[in-house]
Motif scaffolding. Sequence first.
Motif, PDB file in Angstrom:
ATOM      1  N   THR A   1       0.824  -1.211   0.000  1.00 33.27           N
ATOM      2  CA  THR A   1       0.000   0.000   0.000  1.00 33.27           C
ATOM      3  C   THR A   1       0.858   1.261   0.000  1.00 33.27           C
ATOM      4  O   THR A   1       0.507   2.232  -0.659  1.00 33.27           O
ATOM      5  N   VAL A   2       1.993   1.228   0.713  1.00 26.95           N
ATOM      6  CA  VAL A   2       2.849   2.421   0.718  1.00 26.95           C
ATOM      7  C   VAL A   2       3.390   2.687  -0.689  1.00 26.95           C
ATOM      8  O   VAL A   2       3.394   3.829  -1.161  1.00 26.95           O
ATOM      9  N   SER A   3       3.781   1.603  -1.406  1.00 26.88           N
ATOM     10  CA  SER A   3       4.291   1.851  -2.761  1.00 26.88           C
ATOM     11  C   SER A   3       3.189   2.339  -3.689  1.00 26.88           C
ATOM     12  O   SER A   3       3.426   3.235  -4.510  1.00 26.88           O
ATOM     13  N   LEU A   4       1.996   1.755  -3.556  1.00 25.57           N
ATOM     14  CA  LEU A   4       0.910   2.220  -4.431  1.00 25.57           C
ATOM     15  C   LEU A   4       0.512   3.654  -4.096  1.00 25.57           C
ATOM     16  O   LEU A   4       0.199   4.446  -4.988  1.00 25.57           O
ATOM     17  N   ALA A   5       0.530   3.989  -2.790  1.00 31.17           N
ATOM     18  CA  ALA A   5       0.192   5.363  -2.405  1.00 31.17           C
ATOM     19  C   ALA A   5       1.218   6.344  -2.978  1.00 31.17           C
ATOM     20  O   ALA A   5       0.860   7.404  -3.498  1.00 31.17           O
ATOM     21  N   ALA A   6       2.503   5.960  -2.919  1.00 31.41           N
ATOM     22  CA  ALA A   6       3.551   6.830  -3.466  1.00 31.41           C
ATOM     23  C   ALA A   6       3.370   6.997  -4.973  1.00 31.41           C
ATOM     24  O   ALA A   6       3.459   8.109  -5.505  1.00 31.41           O
ATOM     25  N   LEU A   7       3.077   5.869  -5.649  1.00 30.85           N
ATOM     26  CA  LEU A   7       2.832   5.929  -7.091  1.00 30.85           C
ATOM     27  C   LEU A   7       1.657   6.834  -7.414  1.00 30.85           C
ATOM     28  O   LEU A   7       1.676   7.609  -8.357  1.00 30.85           O
ATOM     29  N   SER A   8       0.617   6.706  -6.597  1.00 32.29           N
ATOM     30  CA  SER A   8      -0.602   7.452  -6.828  1.00 32.29           C
ATOM     31  C   SER A   8      -0.372   8.961  -6.647  1.00 32.29           C
ATOM     32  O   SER A   8      -0.882   9.775  -7.418  1.00 32.29           O
ATOM     33  N   LEU A   9       0.435   9.322  -5.621  1.00 31.96           N
ATOM     34  CA  LEU A   9       0.778  10.744  -5.420  1.00 31.96           C
ATOM     35  C   LEU A   9       1.564  11.263  -6.623  1.00 31.96           C
ATOM     36  O   LEU A   9       1.371  12.382  -7.087  1.00 31.96           O
ATOM     37  N   LYS A  10       2.454  10.401  -7.132  1.00 29.49           N
ATOM     38  CA  LYS A  10       3.280  10.762  -8.272  1.00 29.49           C
ATOM     39  C   LYS A  10       2.414  10.884  -9.538  1.00 29.49           C
ATOM     40  O   LYS A  10       2.653  11.741 -10.388  1.00 29.49           O
ATOM     41  N   ALA A  11       1.413   9.991  -9.624  1.00 23.33           N
ATOM     42  CA  ALA A  11       0.597   9.945 -10.847  1.00 23.33           C
ATOM     43  C   ALA A  11      -0.219  11.220 -11.031  1.00 23.33           C
ATOM     44  O   ALA A  11      -0.565  11.580 -12.153  1.00 23.33           O
ATOM     45  N   VAL A  12      -0.529  11.913  -9.927  1.00 20.16           N
ATOM     46  CA  VAL A  12      -1.336  13.133 -10.043  1.00 20.16           C
ATOM     47  C   VAL A  12      -0.590  14.184 -10.858  1.00 20.16           C
ATOM     48  O   VAL A  12      -1.127  14.768 -11.803  1.00 20.16           O
ATOM     49  N   SER A  13       0.692  14.394 -10.513  1.00 15.81           N
ATOM     50  CA  SER A  13       1.427  15.443 -11.219  1.00 15.81           C
ATOM     51  C   SER A  13       1.772  15.025 -12.643  1.00 15.81           C
ATOM     52  O   SER A  13       2.054  15.862 -13.495  1.00 15.81           O
ATOM     53  N   ALA A  14       1.745  13.710 -12.915  1.00 15.40           N
ATOM     54  CA  ALA A  14       2.058  13.255 -14.269  1.00 15.40           C
ATOM     55  C   ALA A  14       0.788  13.082 -15.095  1.00 15.40           C
ATOM     56  O   ALA A  14       0.832  12.654 -16.236  1.00 15.40           O
ATOM     57  N   GLY A  15      -0.361  13.402 -14.486  1.00 13.51           N
ATOM     58  CA  GLY A  15      -1.645  13.153 -15.148  1.00 13.51           C
ATOM     59  C   GLY A  15      -1.943  14.166 -16.237  1.00 13.51           C
ATOM     60  O   GLY A  15      -1.145  15.040 -16.562  1.00 13.51           O
ATOM     61  N   GLY A  16      -3.121  14.051 -16.799  1.00 12.41           N
ATOM     62  CA  GLY A  16      -3.517  14.981 -17.857  1.00 12.41           C
ATOM     63  C   GLY A  16      -2.971  14.563 -19.211  1.00 12.41           C
ATOM     64  O   GLY A  16      -2.196  13.622 -19.316  1.00 12.41           O
ATOM     65  N   THR A  17      -3.390  15.266 -20.228  1.00 13.70           N
ATOM     66  CA  THR A  17      -2.921  14.982 -21.582  1.00 13.70           C
ATOM     67  C   THR A  17      -1.886  16.029 -21.952  1.00 13.70           C
ATOM     68  O   THR A  17      -2.138  17.226 -21.818  1.00 13.70           O
ATOM     69  N   LYS A  18      -0.747  15.540 -22.428  1.00 14.40           N
ATOM     70  CA  LYS A  18       0.310  16.472 -22.825  1.00 14.40           C
ATOM     71  C   LYS A  18      -0.032  17.006 -24.208  1.00 14.40           C
ATOM     72  O   LYS A  18      -0.092  16.252 -25.172  1.00 14.40           O
TER      73      LYS A  18
END
Lengths: 332, 76
Positions: free
Chosen positions: A186-203
Amino acid sequence: MPVIHQAQTTSRFVDPWPYLACGTAVLLILAFVSSLFFQKNLKSVKVQATEEEPVELEPVQLNPQPVGALRIDVKASIPDNHWVTYEIQLRDQQDKILTTAIKQSWRESGTWQEEGESGTWQEDDLQGGLDIRAAEQKQERLKIAIAVLEYTDTAGQDVNQPVPFEVSVRSGVVDTRYLWAGLVGTVSLAALSLKAVSAGGTKVIAKTIGDSDVGARATVGGCHKLLQVTVRVTADKNTPHHLTAYLRITNGSGEQIFSRSFLVACNFRKDAEGRIEKATGQLQVFLIVEPPSSYGFHVEITPDGPVDETQLIVQEGVRTLQAVEVMHIHPA
Amino acid sequence: MLTKILAAASLLIALGTIAASYSQRSALTLRQATPPTYWPRYGTTLSGQYRGNTWVSLPNRSAYGSFRGGGPSAGK
């Protein structure tokens, strides 16, 4: 065309899901803490057994429990360079064997030599354990015995001495090995999920040039789509602590609808001798642009002398972790 | 979308591992065939198994005599 732009701090685009992922990691920590409240110490004794004579403990009560199991932990105390094979035996009131489990324990030490270096090592593996659950919905009394099957020194010679054991019996013990695995997951998925927010959206724009001004055009916009403009600057050692980034947005007919200067703080990277190798700076601006149309994004960095490279990234439909200041640009 | 999937996956992991640890699915249940979920602790291996509800010692139980300790020197 008259255009209004106003800055506003909003939490409208906050993504709640990473917080749920972090919550599951907290849930596991709570599970660790609450597991302590279910267990009960039944017995903690020091006993001795020989190859001829197994040692039998006072019977313990095994109750059917919804949570946890009856845990028997045994630790052999043997001198250095000895091996002992012992068995944990469980018997019912009629002395019928219910289950047996074997542990091969050892304690060894020695010296090592490698490439001119030397030292001593000591290792052991003395702990054994068994977790038991009651099958039927009935209570029963269990006899626990520890039998020494073989006790030798490292030369393989039998040692005819009693082996001391530390035995502890607890009920309602939860298997924390699963919790550790869950915590890592869960800690790794939570870290990934926090990271995924800033990498989200369409470039929609990603352009890098080896100069101080960069621009590109894309079809974006709409009141429900948050735009994130990221500017990354790489500059040489003569960079001041702050650079100025001048951001301009033009509409479909090339008219300027927004312009503003931002200060970009620089981070300096030094080499092993403490000399500045290069400087980097990053700017992030959040925008809502209306109506959806073709817009041009232009960035100019000043002073332009030290700038080696400028990167412009525009992402559409991004989410944020917390409330951010958003520039709303719309026709009057 | 990605964060939604990650959150759902971490929730599943959390609930699954909490259920497994609290229900002690890795423990041995008395008078029942050893479940595939049995997970020995500290390398303490069962030296028998249930046939019906009678515990039968494994024939290789006597093989423990070949044990020659562990440590860095073992098997090298």
